[in-house]
Design an enzyme around this catalytic site. Sequence first.
Site, PDB file in Angstrom:
ATOM      1  N   ASP A  67      38.165 -73.273   8.959  1.00  0.00           N
ATOM      2  CA  ASP A  67      37.025 -72.844   8.148  1.00  0.00           C
ATOM      3  C   ASP A  67      36.775 -71.341   8.212  1.00  0.00           C
ATOM      4  O   ASP A  67      35.979 -70.808   7.446  1.00  0.00           O
ATOM      5  CB  ASP A  67      35.744 -73.567   8.608  1.00  0.00           C
ATOM      6  N   ASP A 115      32.052 -77.994   4.776  1.00  0.00           N
ATOM      7  CA  ASP A 115      33.292 -78.606   5.243  1.00  0.00           C
ATOM      8  C   ASP A 115      32.954 -80.055   5.604  1.00  0.00           C
ATOM      9  O   ASP A 115      31.784 -80.387   5.801  1.00  0.00           O
ATOM     10  CB  ASP A 115      33.801 -77.839   6.458  1.00  0.00           C
TER      11      ASP A 115
END
Length: 906
Positions: free
Chosen positions: A718, A515
């Site tokens: 996430d 990420d």
Amino acid sequence: MNIQDRNDSRALALPIGGMTCASCVRHVEEALKGAPGVRDAQVNLVGERADLTLGPEADLADLAARVKEAGYEPRLTHVELGVGGMTCASCVAHVEKALKAAPGVMSARVNLATERAYVDGLEGVITPAALAEAVRGAGYEPRLQTQEKAALDPFERRAAETATMRRRFILAAALAAPVTILEMGGHMSPAFAALTHGALGHQGVMLLTAALTTLVLFGPGRRFFTLGFSSLLRGAPDMNALVALGAGAAFLYSLIATFAPDVLPEGTRHSYFESAAIIVAFILLGRWLEARSRGRAADSIGKLARLQPKTAHVRRQERPGMFAVRDLSVADVLVGDVVEVRPGESVPVDGLVIEGASHVDESFISGESVPVVKKPGDSAIGGSVNLAGAFVLRATRVGADSFLADVIRMVETAQGARLPIQDLADRVTARFVPVVLILAVATFAIWLAFGGLAALPLALVSAVNVLIIACPCAMGLATPAALVTGTGRAAELGVIFRQGDALQTLCGVKTVAFDKTGTLTLGKPTLTGIIAGEGFDEARLLSLAAAVEAQSEHPLGRALVEAAKSGAAPLAGPIAHFAYRPGLGVTGEVDGVSVAVGSADLLTSLGAATDVFAAKAEALAGQGASCFFIAVDGKPAGLFAFSDPPRPEAAEGVAALRALGLRVALITGDREATARAIAARIGIDEIYAGRRPEGKVAALHELAKAGPVAFVGDGINDAPALAAADVGIAMGAGTDVAVESAQVALMSSDLRKVAQAFALSRATLRTIKQNLAWAFGYNILLIPLAMGALYPSSGLLLNPALGAAAMACSSLFVLGNALRLRQFAVPSQDVGEKSVAQVPQTIFAVSDMTCGHCADRVRKAALSVAPGSDVQVDLPSGDVTLTPAAADPAAVAKAITDAGYPAAAK
């Protein structure tokens, strides 16, 4: 709730949650009646259970899975208990078999290295007492957690066990030494034989050695016989049975040769007292050293457990307005208590600093030796060490809820896991001891068949050798010893494997996906610019946006709120109809005005196209800036630009992963131009931009075509990707949701830890493979030797004492090889350092900076011209460093000068 046998049927009460009506009852009954082995199923809505009649082929795990698939919740529970008396892989198999046979148990796994059993089963059906009884019935010693705490803690108990084994070995060695000297000395030196026989007589020597051997076998060696013969009677022979049969056979034969020699054929009247005594002594030596090694392998948890101090200085109210400091046991500290932490002391509990300031050593969590500053508003972790100053904290988490307790639980869970690579060893060892017994009998029979009664001593020695040398201890320790040591060392480095099997899965990963925000970047973006649309005021837009974002946890939203507060822009209000749109942004009503803040997709979905700001947004994104758009009453109103520079170690961490042969990718919800600007600075060339949470999962599926994928993230967005990846790795500063979705948790946000996790998992799996190869190879090579394969050609026959020594050495080799992981060193980051050094920088000499406020103003001025840059301000030297190098140094210098701090590029 219970289970009882009725011929080949049994009744089971399966607890089920989530049922609300008769329709639910019907669905559950249909799901259960369709399962193999279910003869009848009656669901009780009020009692929240299903009363089942099951056949022998019924599988509880399958029943629970069917209930879950039907949309309801089978109520399950997890029980852990200690198991004493296990010595080898056969013991593990016997305990697991006994536990799985207990009512309501769905799965059971036993770890030899940690001496613990982990059982999953039906709530209300399995109980610790019932499981303890099953363990006791199998011939082992159950230790419930409450019993363990009431007696010795696991580390003290392990030390006590080591001391006991040491005493037993010393006693056995002291008794076996004269037996060996008398028996072997006479064979090696005729003069010594004449001396001893002259002093004691031949029969006197035999009686003395018989007496000493008896003391060895039924003193320090008694446990082998009580446990070994008990396991034989249960039809589940273990390593103790092999030792008891081997040493017992040699001892019994020697007794016959001593006291009833006429029973044996002429020429076969030999005694083997020294073999019986030395076998026990050598195996006790091995057990002692094993106990020491196991303690060292598991010592990482011991170190963590010993970090928390025993007492805390707690401020308690004596009477209204009067407070006194009391020294209380940490167990008596309550949430909300005010605790004083003095210089040099360990922080007793987790808490929030409310007074004072200090530097604290948190290396036990992060693996980093640099002290961390603690000031009011900062959190402190129990177990960390206060270095210099004094501070006061308010307890937020205590006892079993503390961060340290969580870490210990996660490490223990990982250490108790069963890795897929262990399955082969388990299948072999489950049948190994019976096969060894058959081989021993076959060896004895073959020697007699070819050599007749004259070969009786050779047949006995060979059969004893097979029994002793083929012990499966090394097989049982091969995987858990390495797993315990590897996960313990990982914890010391700040890498927590929340699930033990992730250690093996990580080794097969081909791609690591990251990420961006908060993972590759610092996660502390700052607002660097506001572009207001026609008819809108910048301050008003900031006030509206900050008011809505104050309800969210997005990093860019927090940056808006901080900018509004620091710029004295009052937050508008009140807020109504707030809504969070995952991956898009937030909406709400402020002062009667509808406000939407987030991505261009959010505004487009609301009918407020952002085309008017597209060119400016693209230019900012190309410089590495992130953009948020704002719509007011359905009209595009403006654009916010943010700078969130990469972490200083990001390029180094990525380079280290590449050096390990891994493919690296970036998956982000940000614009592609922004993602590419950040990725270019840290060495990532594979980018998936503009991805919402579900889009991140889709990107992982694309990457998985080339092999297993690991995903590294830290935010709520996430969590789906962390759960969907083959291995999810949560950053230390991540949210609880992210950590719970991951299999690996990093205790700091240092990206180099990711490479450390991979390197350590590979080292651990390599060690496990080496151990298994040794354990299997040892038995494959030495069993034929023990049977006497070399005797026909060379006349060589293994002495049983040497067989015992070889068996002990086999286990010690496995443990010693596993213990090498304690010295695991962090891989060299030379490649990463070069990558960082190659990033061009611009350094400015800036005057008149005197404090942190000055540094913040200089940083914001630089970012206003070079958004997306990493700006480092060194107050003592007056140097301001921009990474990468500024495209227009003169413009940056002018912006800093205009902010009131004369600047010039060096």
